[in-house]
Structure formats: C-alpha cells, structure tokens
Write an enzyme that holds these catalytic residues in place. Structure first.
Site, PDB file in Angstrom:
ATOM      1  N   GLU A  68       0.806  -1.226   0.000  1.00 53.58           N
ATOM      2  CA  GLU A  68       0.000   0.000   0.000  1.00 53.58           C
ATOM      3  C   GLU A  68       0.839   1.277   0.000  1.00 53.58           C
ATOM      4  O   GLU A  68       0.522   2.220   0.715  1.00 53.58           O
ATOM      5  CB  GLU A  68      -0.923   0.019   1.235  1.00 53.58           C
ATOM      6  CG  GLU A  68      -1.893  -1.128   1.278  1.00 53.58           C
ATOM      7  CD  GLU A  68      -2.739  -1.141   2.542  1.00 53.58           C
ATOM      8  OE1 GLU A  68      -3.940  -1.396   2.415  1.00 53.58           O
ATOM      9  OE2 GLU A  68      -2.205  -0.920   3.641  1.00 53.58           O
TER      10      GLU A  68
HETATM   11  C1  TNX Z   1      -4.409  -3.786   4.742  1.00 52.81           C
HETATM   12  S1  TNX Z   1      -2.924  -6.045   4.117  1.00 52.81           S
HETATM   13  C2  TNX Z   1      -3.127  -3.592   5.232  1.00 52.81           C
HETATM   14  C3  TNX Z   1      -2.940  -3.172   6.618  1.00 52.81           C
HETATM   15  C4  TNX Z   1      -4.240  -3.009   7.344  1.00 52.81           C
HETATM   16  C5  TNX Z   1      -5.169  -4.136   6.951  1.00 52.81           C
HETATM   17  C6  TNX Z   1      -6.440  -4.155   7.703  1.00 52.81           C
HETATM   18  C7  TNX Z   1      -1.782  -5.141   4.110  1.00 52.81           C
HETATM   19  C8  TNX Z   1      -0.570  -5.702   3.587  1.00 52.81           C
HETATM   20  N1  TNX Z   1      -1.979  -3.902   4.555  1.00 52.81           N
HETATM   21  O1  TNX Z   1      -2.209  -1.972   6.661  1.00 52.81           O
HETATM   22  O2  TNX Z   1      -3.999  -3.048   8.704  1.00 52.81           O
HETATM   23  O3  TNX Z   1      -5.444  -4.006   5.581  1.00 52.81           O
HETATM   24  O4  TNX Z   1      -7.194  -5.290   7.400  1.00 52.81           O
END
Ligand code: TNX
Length: 529
Positions: free
Chosen positions: A336
């Site tokens: 992300e």
């Molecule tokens: C996505 S999954 C994220 C996290 C959040 C999560 C909550 C991922 C690699 N990154 O930063 O905590 O969703 O479900």
C-alpha cells in the site's frame, strides 16, 4: 484416512442405546472405541490400533533417547504440561514401573525436519522423529490425544487415556505463520507469549511481528533512539503505545524458539512509515516532521526514496534487527505505498534488498514487491482478497515470475481481523465477512490461478490490530479461525473437508475452555453444549 466399516443390524434396544450414544453390541463397542481421535491439524496418516488404550498413571515416566540435548528439553516441556494437570511425578529418564512415554531421535528420511511417528498402545506411547522439532510436533499431537483437562494449570482427576493409534505425520508446507500487528495497538510481551502458546498448539511455526507502521514504532533501534521513545509513544485512538527493548524482543525470540516458532520481524516500508518520519525530520523529503498519527487510514506516508540518508537509516535498522533475529527472513513490508510514485517504489525495493542480504537475511515482502526484481530465495506474501484470475491476483503471479515463492494470506480467507459477520463487535470488513467455513474452505495452491504447488511456501493468518486492544480481543478473532489456517498449512490436501473438520474443530472447544481462550461460538460449528 481409513475407518473401520462394519454393518450391524440394529435391534430396537440397540437403536435406543445408539440414540443415547451408548455402545450397543460388542461389535459396536469395538467400533466406537475405534472412532478416530479428533486432531487439528489432521495428520498425514492416522489409524486406530486394536487393543486397550494407553493410560498415564502415577507410576508413568518419560524416557528420552539420546538422553541429552534438545530431546531432553522437549521431554521436560511435555513433563511440565502433564505434571501440572495430572499431579503425577513423571520423572524423565528414571526407571518406573508404569506405562511410559518414549521420545526417540531417528526414523526414516521421509519424516523430514518436522515429521514424526506416534504409536500409542497399552504399554507405551512412542514418539519418533529425526529432529527435536519433529519430537515437539509429535508432543503437540499427544497433548490433543489426551483429555482436554490435560491443559489445566491445576490438578485434575483422571483417568488419562490415550487411544491406541498409529500416526505418521509431516507438514504439507514449511511456512505456517501467524502475524500479529503490534503497531496499531501495542501488545506487551506477556500477551505475545500467550499468543505463542496458543498458536503452537496447532503446529504454527512462524510468528510474523508487524513492528512498525504509521501509528507506532515498536522496537528499540539504538542508533535511532527516537523511533521507539517518540515513534512508539502512541497508538490508534491516542493511547500510550509502547515498544519492546532488545531484551524483550530476544525474550520473545527465545520463547518462540522453545516452541519451534521462528519470529519474522517486519519493518513496513516505504509506506506505513509515519511513526519513523515523525521521529526524525531529516528522513522527510521536505525536512519537516509530520505529527504522530493515531487514526486508521493507510497509504499516506512514504520514506524519501531520493535521499541517501534513507538507506543509511535502513542499513542501521536492518543491521540492528538482524543482529537479534536468528531466523532467516526480514520482512520489508512494501504494501500500500500509495504515496510513493511507482518508479520510486521499484527503485526503493531494488535498493533495500541488498541491504537485507548484506545483513545475512532473506527478503519477504507483501506481494507488491513483485514489481521490482527480486533476489533469489525471496518470498512474497499474497494478501489481496481476489481469487482465481480476478484483478489483484496478478501480483502473486508477478512475484512468482520474479522467482519468489508465495506465502498465501488472501484477505478474504486468511485475515483474522475481518469480522465474522455484521454483528461481530471487533474487526474490519473491507475484504468481506469471513466466517469460520470461509477461512477454512480453500486451498493455498489453487486459490490463485496459474500457480503450482511448488510455488507455495505456505500460509499465514495475519491479525491487524486497528480495533483490537487486549489479548481477549486477539483470541476472539483468532479462535476458531486460526486452527483452520494451521490445518491448511500442515495437512495433506486430500484430507480436506469441512464436514469432518467442523467436528474436529468443535472437539477443540473444551481445550479452549480449560485454557480460558475467549473464542467466537460460530453457529457453523456443532460445539459441545
Ligand atoms: C491492509 S494487508 C493492510 C494493513 C491493514 C489491513 C487491515 C496489508 C498488507 N496492509 O495496513 O492493517 O489491511 O485489514
């Protein structure tokens, strides 16, 4: 798995007895005695043996061969569990007249690193493995073969029977992980140890600790001390946060190692880095430190890819963490990174990998890292909720095309922070609701199209903590889903089946009650009343 099949014509009396769950005829009694024990994860092979059950008694003992080193440690750990609940002396390697538990190093090469054989008869329980790790996995099975109250921390009345069985077992995948996010909310050492105890019961062998994110930096780095003291000083909702000293972390590493669990540290980067950027103004492209962050948004922070200081910083961080991490992997995050331009992202992952390698570790990252070239031996963690060929799954295939193996954590199945349903008081739902059956009923090798079994390193169940503040919250989200992910990682694909699994899962509940686990009583599972 084989099961005796014998047809008996029932008399009316026998039918009544049957409906009461009582044995009806000698043949029926034999058949019910031969009912297979309910184990999670399901062993590769499990057969009932004829003859009387093994009974652990006050005159029992534990014998280990060879009588030194790690097998002895495994024997002492088993004795520690059994003595508390049975009240028996259970001497290790001292002659006794009662039925014995025997742990031996040896067995065929096919058992591998974690495999074991367990044979229980009236005379003895024999566990044989080629490594101390294999003995430990076998001991985990023995605990499940004993009555649930064996897990109690105070003396309980017997009897302490182990059904006569022969088990030959080894895992399908080498990586069977749980992830705990200690950044969004901080969890003290005691809570993490409790989680280690619980996950070890299901043969989990990796605890991935998500140690740094926007809301908190949770481990001391001596060369950048404000990361912990300032970057770790809050959490989601504005509470006090916290951090692990190096001694705390080493304590966790050792506690995990005693359960044959490897700690994989994650410092998320280049996104999810607000806590670091807030702690050191010079890490920011504009030289201005943002405030600490206590919300739950993602994707707004980025390390400054163009600044040489960024790589000096990462070299220090990786070096100091690698020094106290005996496991092979360092998790660089990589998810992300919405505020990092794509070319910068690729540059960043290209530059960080040799740093990780220079400090003796292999790289694992969320599967976005497949956008960069990956060093040989790297792993990518697939987390997108998409399945089959849907958009989102190409990240997993990209990573494989770059030579990585995959740790499978599809959010729509494996994310323990997803709500079970609309009413669940904790958790999130961006990847959908994940009931117990959803979390169990998939195959790590086929959930994404175009992969081979050999592309899969294993599975992992992440637990993000935006909404979780205490160990009871962790337990509620992990149980009963975590044992299902553990089974997907350990058991042969051919043993998979929800109808049988839900009965085995229900049979775990008395153990959780004894252990005080706060579990979710899903209506999908026929819990004992
Ligand atoms: C996505 S999954 C994220 C996290 C959040 C999560 C909550 C991922 C690699 N990154 O930063 O905590 O969703 O479900």
């Amino acid at each position: 798995m084989s099961r005796p099949t014998r047809r008996t014509i029932l008399t009316a009396a026998a039918a009544t007895a049957l409906s009461l769950g009582l044995p009806t005829t000698p043949a029926e009694a034999a058949e019910s005695a031969a009912e297979l024990p309910k184990l999670i994860p399901a062993p590769a092979s499990l057969k009932s043996l004829p003859g009387k059950d093994f009974q652990l008694t006050a005159r029992s003992s534990i014998a280990v061969l060879p009588a030194y080193g790690q097998p002895l440690a495994a024997a002492e750990m088993l004795a520690g569990v059994l003595r508390q609940s049975t009240g028996f002396a259970l001497p290790v390697n001292r002659p006794s007249s009662g039925p014995k538990i025997v742990l031996t190093l040896g067995g065929p090469a096919s058992l591998g690193q974690e495999g074991y054989e367990l044979t229980a008869t009236a005379h003895a329980v024999l566990i044989r493995a080629r490594t101390a790790e294999g003995l430990f996995r076998g001991i985990t099975t023995l605990r499940q073969l004993l009555p649930a109250k064996v897990e109690a921390s105070s003396h309980q009345p017997g009897p302490w029977a182990v059904p006569s069985v022969r088990i030959a077992d080894h895992p399908r995948f080498g990586w069977r992980g749980a992830m705990l996010d200690v950044s969004r909310h901080f969890f003290p050492v005691a809570a993490v140890k409790r989680y280690l105890d619980l996950i070890s019961l299901y043969k989990i062998n990796v605890l991935h600790l998500h140690l740094a994110d926007d809301q908190g930096w949770r481990i001391v780095v001596d060369s950048w001390p404000r990361l912990a003291t300032y970057g770790g000083s809050t959490q989601v909702g504005g509470g006090a946060g916290g951090y692990y000293t190096k001694r705390d972390y080493q304590d966790l590493v050792a506690y995990a190692a005693a359960r044959f669990i490897t700690i994989v540290p994650e410092i998320d980067s280049p996104g999810h880095t607000n806590a670091a950027l807030a702690s050191y103004a010079e890490l920011n492209c504009d030289g201005v430190a943002p405030p600490l962050y206590t919300g739950t948004d993602v994707g707004f922070s980025s390390l400054c890819v163009a600044k040489p200081l960024t790589y000096k910083f990462l070299d220090d961080v990786v070096r100091e963490i690698a020094e106290i991490t005996p496991g092979a992997f360092y998790h660089l995050g990589g998810d992300e990174a919405h505020s990092t331009p794509h070319d910068d992202y690729v540059t960043f992952v290209d530059k960080l990998q040799p740093i990780v390698k220079a400090h003796g570790k292999r790289v694992i990252g969320w599967d976005e890292i497949g956008a960069a070239s990956l060093l040989p031996g790297s792993y990518a963690q697939h987390w997108d909720p998409a399945t089959g060929n849907q958009p989102g799954t190409e990240k997993a295939r990209n990573a494989v095309a770059k030579g990585a193996k995959l740790v499978m954590s599809p959010a729509s199945r494996a994310y323990l922070d997803m709500k079970y349903n609309k009413q669940t008081p904790l958790g999130l739902s961006w990847a959908g609701y994940v009931e117990v059956k959803d979390s169990y009923d998939w195959d790590p090798a086929t959930i994404v199209s175009g992969l081979q079994e050999s592309d899969i390193a294993g599975v992992e169940a992440p637990l993000w903590s935006e909404t979780l503040v205490k160990i009871a919250d962790i337990e509620f989200m992990a149980f009963p889903r975590l044992p299902g992910i553990a089974e997907l990682g350990w058991s042969p694909a051919a043993s998979h089946g929800w109808d049988a699994y839900k009965l085995r899962l229900a049979a775990q509940a008395p153990r959780w009650s004894v252990l005080g686990v706060n579990y979710y009583r899903s209506t999908q599972v026929p819990w004992p009343s």
